[in-house]
Write a protein that holds these residues in place. Structure first.
Motif, PDB file in Angstrom:
ATOM      1  N   MET A  15      -9.019 -20.549 -26.974  1.00 33.93           N
ATOM      2  CA  MET A  15      -7.481 -20.182 -27.401  1.00 33.93           C
ATOM      3  C   MET A  15      -6.769 -21.426 -27.831  1.00 33.93           C
ATOM      4  N   PRO A  16      -5.860 -21.376 -28.655  1.00 32.63           N
ATOM      5  CA  PRO A  16      -5.128 -20.139 -29.093  1.00 32.63           C
ATOM      6  C   PRO A  16      -5.490 -19.407 -30.553  1.00 32.63           C
ATOM      7  N   LYS A  19      -7.053 -15.807 -30.956  1.00 32.07           N
ATOM      8  CA  LYS A  19      -6.314 -14.485 -31.218  1.00 32.07           C
ATOM      9  C   LYS A  19      -6.329 -14.052 -32.740  1.00 32.07           C
ATOM     10  N   TYR A  49      -8.825 -12.495 -22.807  1.00 29.23           N
ATOM     11  CA  TYR A  49      -8.306 -12.005 -24.142  1.00 29.23           C
ATOM     12  C   TYR A  49      -9.299 -11.254 -24.700  1.00 29.23           C
TER      13      TYR A  49
END
Length: 298
Positions: A15-16, A19, A49
């Motif tokens: 992360m990030p 994504k 996530y």
């Protein structure tokens, strides 16, 4: 029948950037596609996530196989994924990079049109993950054609970024019938590329089909001490020697090449250190002289 493609992604505390990577995987235009994701013991919420994103990927027709294991290394995470591969074609990508939507489709079609080749690569761009600015492109003029890339890969004379290559799975498992690559703290790309490249020429696509992310949290830009940098050069040497038995090449010759490459890399590193030290002391001398001149004026 449309061939299945296996996309392998090891990740650790991604992360990030994770994504954007998953969004680029979901945007791939090729089907059927299976995505094998191996969490190498993340602690930053990457696994959680992924669990939220799996339904989105499956809605888009992508088969998702998540694996979680204790933290060890990228190569160990890839080894956890290899027995799960069932596609006719195989590619892999780091979890902080981005693929163009047509990345997989264009490479598959190229290999289908060139059955004599076991692998293909595309061009791409390096970008700064902290600023978003593009740095430079992967290829040089000598890279932009179908060719035997084994020697150039072994000597670090051409690029080997994850996400830019695709292999025929049959070729890859001819190299590794036990479906395991040598472990190393220095990643997985050389293990995945050198043995197939010793058995097949590699095609080239001039399209920019991926963005390779460099950022302060990443492995490539990690700050290392003098001894850590020397150890890294030695690690790559040990890795090349560990890969050689899986390659169809002159082993004795390439063991000698490894010694030469290692020596050259150390000499290059020592030169860079000397230049940095000289530059640092030049700056200190200039600063001291400015202080002397100011005191004389006063």
């Amino acid at each position: 029948m449309t061939p299945l493609v296996s996309l392998v992604t090891p990740f650790y505390n991604a992360m990030p950037y994770f994504k954007e990577y998953l969004a680029s995987a979901a945007a791939q235009t090729w089907r059927p596609l299976e995505l094998i994701l191996v969490d190498d013991g993340s602690t930053d919420g990457s696994w959680e996530y992924l669990q939220k994103t799996i339904p989105i990927l499956e809605e888009k027709g992508i088969a998702v196989y998540p694996v979680r294991k204790p933290h060890k290394s990228q190569a160990a995470a890839v080894n956890a994924a290899l027995p799960l591969i069932s596609g006719e074609y195989f590619t892999w990508c780091d979890a902080d990079d981005r693929m163009a939507p047509e990345s997989i489709e264009k490479k598959v079609k190229f290999l289908m049109e060139h059955p004599q080749l076991g692998m293909v690569r595309n061009d791409g761009r390096w970008f700064d993950g902290d600023t978003g600015r593009q740095k430079f492109i992967f290829s040089k003029e000598r890279d932009r054609r179908t060719q035997d890339i084994f020697d150039a890969l072994f000597r670090s004379k051409t690029y080997c970024m994850a996400g830019s290559y695709m292999l025929r799975t049959s070729l890859f498992f001819t190299c590794y019938p036990n479906k395991q690559i040598p472990l190393s703290p220095e990643g997985q790309n050389l293990q995945l590329l050198l043995p197939p490249a010793s058995r097949s020429e590699c095609g080239f696509l001039p399209d920019f089909l991926m963005d390779y992310c460099q950022h302060r949290q990443g492995h490539s830009l990690k700050k290392r001490s003098f001894l850590e940098n020397v150890a890294r050069i030695n690690n790559f040497s040990r890795l090349r020697r560990a890969i050689l038995p899986y390659c169809a090449c002159d082993l004795q010759y390439y063991r000698r090449v490894d010694k030469m490459v290692t020596r050259q890399e150390k000499q290059r590193f020592y030169r860079e250190v000397r230049q940095a030290v000289v530059q640092k002391y030049k700056q200190k001398i200039r600063k001291a002289l400015k202080g002397v001149f100011r005191s004389d004026v006063c």
